[in-house]
Motif scaffolding. Structure first.
Motif, PDB file in Angstrom:
ATOM      1  N   ASP A   1       0.741  -1.283  -0.038  1.00 10.58           N
ATOM      2  CA  ASP A   1      -0.106  -0.120  -0.096  1.00 10.58           C
ATOM      3  C   ASP A   1       0.901   1.378   0.058  1.00 10.58           C
ATOM      4  N   SER A   2       2.190   1.097  -0.318  1.00 13.97           N
ATOM      5  CA  SER A   2       3.041   2.268  -0.325  1.00 13.97           C
ATOM      6  C   SER A   2       3.872   2.382  -1.734  1.00 13.97           C
ATOM      7  N   TYR A   3       4.449   3.379  -1.786  1.00 15.70           N
ATOM      8  CA  TYR A   3       5.315   3.434  -3.306  1.00 15.70           C
ATOM      9  C   TYR A   3       6.834   3.745  -2.967  1.00 15.70           C
ATOM     10  N   ARG A   4       7.624   2.853  -3.635  1.00 20.25           N
ATOM     11  CA  ARG A   4       8.837   2.873  -3.543  1.00 20.25           C
ATOM     12  C   ARG A   4       9.611   4.062  -4.282  1.00 20.25           C
TER      13      ARG A   4
ATOM     14  N   VAL B   1       3.303   5.388 -10.615  1.00 22.27           N
ATOM     15  CA  VAL B   1       2.833   5.491 -12.094  1.00 22.27           C
ATOM     16  C   VAL B   1       1.998   4.530 -12.579  1.00 22.27           C
ATOM     17  N   TYR B   2       2.219   3.192 -12.073  1.00 21.70           N
ATOM     18  CA  TYR B   2       1.693   1.909 -12.541  1.00 21.70           C
ATOM     19  C   TYR B   2       0.178   2.411 -11.908  1.00 21.70           C
ATOM     20  N   ASP B   3       0.161   2.364 -10.623  1.00 23.65           N
ATOM     21  CA  ASP B   3      -1.203   2.519  -9.985  1.00 23.65           C
ATOM     22  C   ASP B   3      -1.943   3.749 -10.452  1.00 23.65           C
TER      23      ASP B   3
ATOM     24  N   ALA C   1      16.126   2.699   5.565  1.00 24.93           N
ATOM     25  CA  ALA C   1      14.899   3.547   5.813  1.00 24.93           C
ATOM     26  C   ALA C   1      14.813   4.520   4.944  1.00 24.93           C
ATOM     27  N   TYR C   2      13.733   4.994   4.484  1.00 24.60           N
ATOM     28  CA  TYR C   2      13.287   5.911   3.528  1.00 24.60           C
ATOM     29  C   TYR C   2      11.797   6.396   3.935  1.00 24.60           C
ATOM     30  N   ASP C   3      11.525   7.757   3.497  1.00 21.98           N
ATOM     31  CA  ASP C   3      10.444   8.216   3.434  1.00 21.98           C
ATOM     32  C   ASP C   3       9.570   8.221   2.058  1.00 21.98           C
ATOM     33  N   THR C   4       8.359   8.097   2.299  1.00 18.87           N
ATOM     34  CA  THR C   4       7.476   7.901   1.016  1.00 18.87           C
ATOM     35  C   THR C   4       6.101   8.159   1.359  1.00 18.87           C
TER      36      THR C   4
ATOM     37  N   ASN D   1       2.098   6.567   1.091  1.00 15.87           N
ATOM     38  CA  ASN D   1       0.972   5.400   0.833  1.00 15.87           C
ATOM     39  C   ASN D   1      -0.163   5.817  -0.167  1.00 15.87           C
ATOM     40  N   LYS D   2      -1.201   4.958  -0.351  1.00 17.52           N
ATOM     41  CA  LYS D   2      -1.897   5.235  -1.282  1.00 17.52           C
ATOM     42  C   LYS D   2      -3.046   6.333  -1.114  1.00 17.52           C
ATOM     43  N   GLU D   3      -3.047   6.481   0.351  1.00 19.05           N
ATOM     44  CA  GLU D   3      -3.913   7.498   0.639  1.00 19.05           C
ATOM     45  C   GLU D   3      -3.000   8.904   0.564  1.00 19.05           C
ATOM     46  N   GLY D   4      -2.036   9.029   0.135  1.00 19.90           N
ATOM     47  CA  GLY D   4      -1.204  10.152   0.176  1.00 19.90           C
ATOM     48  C   GLY D   4      -0.513  10.681   1.480  1.00 19.90           C
ATOM     49  N   GLU D   5      -0.675   9.706   2.521  1.00 17.93           N
ATOM     50  CA  GLU D   5       0.072   9.841   3.755  1.00 17.93           C
ATOM     51  C   GLU D   5       1.429   9.695   3.805  1.00 17.93           C
ATOM     52  N   LYS D   6       2.169  10.628   4.450  1.00 19.14           N
ATOM     53  CA  LYS D   6       3.676  10.314   4.481  1.00 19.14           C
ATOM     54  C   LYS D   6       4.093   9.156   5.464  1.00 19.14           C
TER      55      LYS D   6
END
Length: 354
Positions: free
Chosen positions: A100-103, A110-112, A303-306, A308-313
């Motif tokens: 549910d998050s993006y690397r 972009v696929y999602d 560890a990295y910041d990104t 999720n699908k809801e736009g939450e950090k």
């Protein structure tokens, strides 16, 4: 999804995902009667496969190709060549944390957005594992090309750069080390550096140089299908590629035309080869040489910041088995794509004149 085919007459269509049952392809247009050395095809696959050294991903896949059509008694029949490479060592749970998050810098987001759905296991169709099918087709194209010699090698890792011209290198040394650099001293430095980067949980980019020799004059179809344009398209279609230059490349802009021009010899060869074997989009018989730049692998084991699908950090961390540097395994892929381009243009050239 469109865009799964490459080539006009010698045409490859690939299928499959990183963690699916299999990858494979269909080759259309390979002439009948070509006697294939299946061991050479498998050898190229072995050069690309994971787990082959300490500086690549430790995913253990035999990457054995199985042919289902288009071959009879060791020769091509002229019909579509169908083949598959079965996945045997998927560890899909390694990717459950990014469901549910993006690397960052991956195709996840972009696929999602494009399809409304994605296979998060290893990147699915966007995974570089797809290139295994290209290597099979490229190995067949190499055998079709006969006397044309295609040699790719690692010329740069990070800031470690091999400055020798390719004419001074011994291509027989390329496969003598894990990095696939023909200069053994530089190869050791590159290998040590990649290991240090891996220990940090980070990644590094690099450059693959390719040299194509014994190319006949006349390959390339102006205006929109120039030989160098199709080579560029082929290389830029490879995962993680960020740049392509051939001949003098970007360095040529600092030269005057009188310095840059390749003067002719009486036999039509040129005294220099800043054109990189291509003039007017057509091969001129000289060596074709080019560089392909690969970015650092996007998956870092830190560890990295990104988001999720809801736009939450959110904060997450890379897991699983990944290449700290992709260029050693990219060497046979670059060769394969070059071979596909030349095989296609070789067939097209047969229509040029009586």
């Amino acid at each position: 999804m469109a865009g799964n085919s490459f080539g006009q007459l010698f045409r490859l269509t690939t299928f499959g995902e990183s963690h699916g049952k299999a990858l494979g392809g269909v080759i259309d247009g390979c002439p009948a009667g070509l006697e294939l050395d299946l061991e050479l095809i498998q050898k190229d696959l072995d050069r690309r496969k994971p787990g082959q050294s300490a500086i690549v991903t430790q995913r253990k896949e035999p990457d054995t190709v199985e042919f289902y059509s288009g071959l009879f008694e060791g020769k091509t029949t002229g019909t579509p060549i169908g083949f598959a490479i079965h996945n045997t060592n998927q560890k899909s749970h390694d990717y459950s944390h990014i469901k549910d998050s993006y690397r960052p810098s991956h195709a996840d987001y972009v696929y999602d957005q494009k399809y409304g759905f994605r296979d998060y296991r290893g990147g699915g169709r966007s995974s570089a594992r797809e290139t295994a099918s290209r290597v099979v087709a490229g190995a067949i194209a190499k055998q079709f090309l006969g006397n044309v010699k295609i040699n790719a090698f690692v010329s740069q890792v990070g800031e470690l750069k091999l400055d020798k011209p390719y004419q001074e290198l011994d291509f027989s040394n390329i496969e003598s080390n894990a990095v696939r650099c023909p200069d053994t001293e530089m190869a050791q430095k590159m290998e040590d550096y990649i290991k240090a980067i891996k220990k940090e949980g980070d990644t590094i980019g690099g450059v693959v140089t390719c040299v194509i020799q014994n190319v006949p004059i006349g390959l390339g179809e102006p205006v929109f299908d120039k030989l160098h344009a199709r080579l560029g398209e082929a290389m830029l279609s490879i995962n993680a590629v960020k740049g392509f230059e051939y001949g003098s490349g970007f360095a040529g802009v600092a030269m005057k035309g009188s310095q840059h021009n390749d003067a002719y010899n009486s036999d039509g060869t040129t005294q220099t080869n800043r054109s990189g074997g291509v003039q007017g989009g057509i091969s001129n018989g000289m060596d074709i040489y080019f560089n392909v730049a690969f970015k650092p692998v996007a998956t870092v084991l830190q560890a990295y910041d990104t988001i999720n699908k809801e736009g939450e950090k959110v904060t997450t961390q890379g897991k699983g088995r990944h290449d700290p540097c992709v260029v050693p395994r990219a060497v046979p892929i670059v060769e394969a794509m070059a071979a596909l381009v030349l095989a296609d243009f070789t067939l097209l050239a047969r229509t040029n004149k009586i």
